[in-house]
Design a protein around this motif. Structure first.
Motif, PDB file in Angstrom:
ATOM      1  N   ALA A  52       0.509  -1.148  -0.063  1.00 28.85           N
ATOM      2  CA  ALA A  52       0.292  -0.064   0.236  1.00 28.85           C
ATOM      3  C   ALA A  52       0.762   1.339  -0.155  1.00 28.85           C
ATOM      4  O   ALA A  52       0.909   2.267  -0.603  1.00 28.85           O
ATOM      5  CB  ALA A  52      -1.157  -0.216   1.012  1.00 28.85           C
ATOM      6  N   TRP A  99      -9.896   2.780   0.108  1.00 31.16           N
ATOM      7  CA  TRP A  99      -9.063   1.920  -0.794  1.00 31.16           C
ATOM      8  C   TRP A  99      -9.002   0.911   0.086  1.00 31.16           C
ATOM      9  O   TRP A  99      -7.988   0.835   1.182  1.00 31.16           O
ATOM     10  CB  TRP A  99      -8.186   2.948  -1.948  1.00 31.16           C
ATOM     11  CG  TRP A  99      -7.110   3.437  -1.173  1.00 31.16           C
ATOM     12  CD1 TRP A  99      -6.919   4.043  -0.592  1.00 31.16           C
ATOM     13  CD2 TRP A  99      -6.124   2.909  -0.996  1.00 31.16           C
ATOM     14  NE1 TRP A  99      -5.684   4.595   0.287  1.00 31.16           N
ATOM     15  CE2 TRP A  99      -5.236   3.531   0.049  1.00 31.16           C
ATOM     16  CE3 TRP A  99      -5.079   1.708  -1.943  1.00 31.16           C
ATOM     17  CZ2 TRP A  99      -3.482   3.851  -0.254  1.00 31.16           C
ATOM     18  CZ3 TRP A  99      -3.868   1.712  -1.921  1.00 31.16           C
ATOM     19  CH2 TRP A  99      -2.598   2.223  -0.893  1.00 31.16           C
ATOM     20  N   VAL A 101      -5.386  -2.527  -1.179  1.00 33.72           N
ATOM     21  CA  VAL A 101      -4.584  -3.487  -1.867  1.00 33.72           C
ATOM     22  C   VAL A 101      -4.968  -5.078  -1.945  1.00 33.72           C
ATOM     23  O   VAL A 101      -5.183  -5.475  -0.271  1.00 33.72           O
ATOM     24  CB  VAL A 101      -2.878  -3.191  -2.366  1.00 33.72           C
ATOM     25  CG1 VAL A 101      -2.720  -4.847  -2.705  1.00 33.72           C
ATOM     26  CG2 VAL A 101      -2.804  -2.347  -2.145  1.00 33.72           C
ATOM     27  N   ASN A 115      -1.839  -8.833  -7.319  1.00 25.97           N
ATOM     28  CA  ASN A 115      -2.075  -7.527  -6.656  1.00 25.97           C
ATOM     29  C   ASN A 115      -3.692  -7.196  -7.085  1.00 25.97           C
ATOM     30  O   ASN A 115      -3.464  -6.434  -8.217  1.00 25.97           O
ATOM     31  CB  ASN A 115      -1.312  -7.008  -5.757  1.00 25.97           C
ATOM     32  CG  ASN A 115      -0.437  -7.201  -4.701  1.00 25.97           C
ATOM     33  OD1 ASN A 115       0.636  -7.467  -4.115  1.00 25.97           O
ATOM     34  ND2 ASN A 115      -1.524  -8.192  -3.620  1.00 25.97           N
ATOM     35  N   VAL A 117      -5.835  -3.212  -6.670  1.00 23.98           N
ATOM     36  CA  VAL A 117      -6.308  -2.136  -5.994  1.00 23.98           C
ATOM     37  C   VAL A 117      -8.054  -1.894  -5.862  1.00 23.98           C
ATOM     38  O   VAL A 117      -8.718  -2.225  -6.731  1.00 23.98           O
ATOM     39  CB  VAL A 117      -6.018  -1.181  -6.127  1.00 23.98           C
ATOM     40  CG1 VAL A 117      -6.279   0.495  -5.565  1.00 23.98           C
ATOM     41  CG2 VAL A 117      -4.602  -1.099  -5.941  1.00 23.98           C
TER      42      VAL A 117
END
Length: 186
Positions: A52, A99, A101, A115, A117
């Motif tokens: 992050a 937000w 990850v 990954n 987001v």
């Protein structure tokens, strides 16, 4: 090799023989459907592992869209367009949200493996955006139908590495002619 011909791989010959067999059996419509659907979704490159903290800061995209991610898991967006087919609804959304990850996203072929987001805006402010990719590239063949943005919206954003830099992106448009809405770290 005869003049004007090109070398053909074994895989191409095998594919050609399959289609000849399908056509010879009278299954031409099935062959055409298979051929047209096989490239609708090219796989996205796998996403690198990111933290992050590597993503915090300002991100800038097309049409003046931008958003900032802070360490507390909050983000602010300005003129962020809809994802996938929502892009063609001609709205943009500005506002504040959260937000995070995610280790992996298993929602289909619109986000890369690895990954991801997740961006969420609640009670955002709707705006009007350019019509679509057609207007952005100058062909101007898109519909002019416009919709109001939803007040709450969630994006699943992929990560890619280009050299030492990271880019964030999401897939927009029709599945047969999709493209990437990309953001660079400012």
């Amino acid at each position: 090799m005869p003049e004007g011909s090109f070398p053909v791989s074994t895989e191409s010959r095998t594919t050609a023989m399959r289609y000849r067999k399908i056509f010879s059996l009278g299954l031409a419509p099935l062959a055409l459907l298979t051929a047209s659907c096989s490239t609708a979704y090219e796989p996205l490159p796998p996403a690198p592992h990111v933290t992050a903290s590597a993503l915090t800061g300002e991100w800038r995209g097309p049409e003046g869209a931008r958003f900032s991610l802070n360490k507390a898991g909050e983000f602010t967006a300005v003129r962020l367009r809809g994802q996938e087919m929502d892009f063609d609804d001609h709205w943009s959304l500005s506002g504040k949200g959260t937000w995070e990850v995610l280790d992996s996203y298993k929602g289909g072929r619109t986000v890369a493996e690895g990954n991801t987001v997740k961006l969420i805006i609640k009670n955002g402010k709707s705006g009007t955006a350019k019509v679509g990719q057609e207007q952005m590239d100058g062909s101007n063949t898109a519909s002019t139908k416009q919709k109001k943005a939803p007040a709450t919206y969630t994006w699943a954003v992929s990560v890619k590495k280009e050299g030492k830099n990271l880019r964030l992106y999401y897939v927009v448009g029709d599945p047969d002619s999709r493209w990437l809405c990309q953001f660079t770290h400012a």
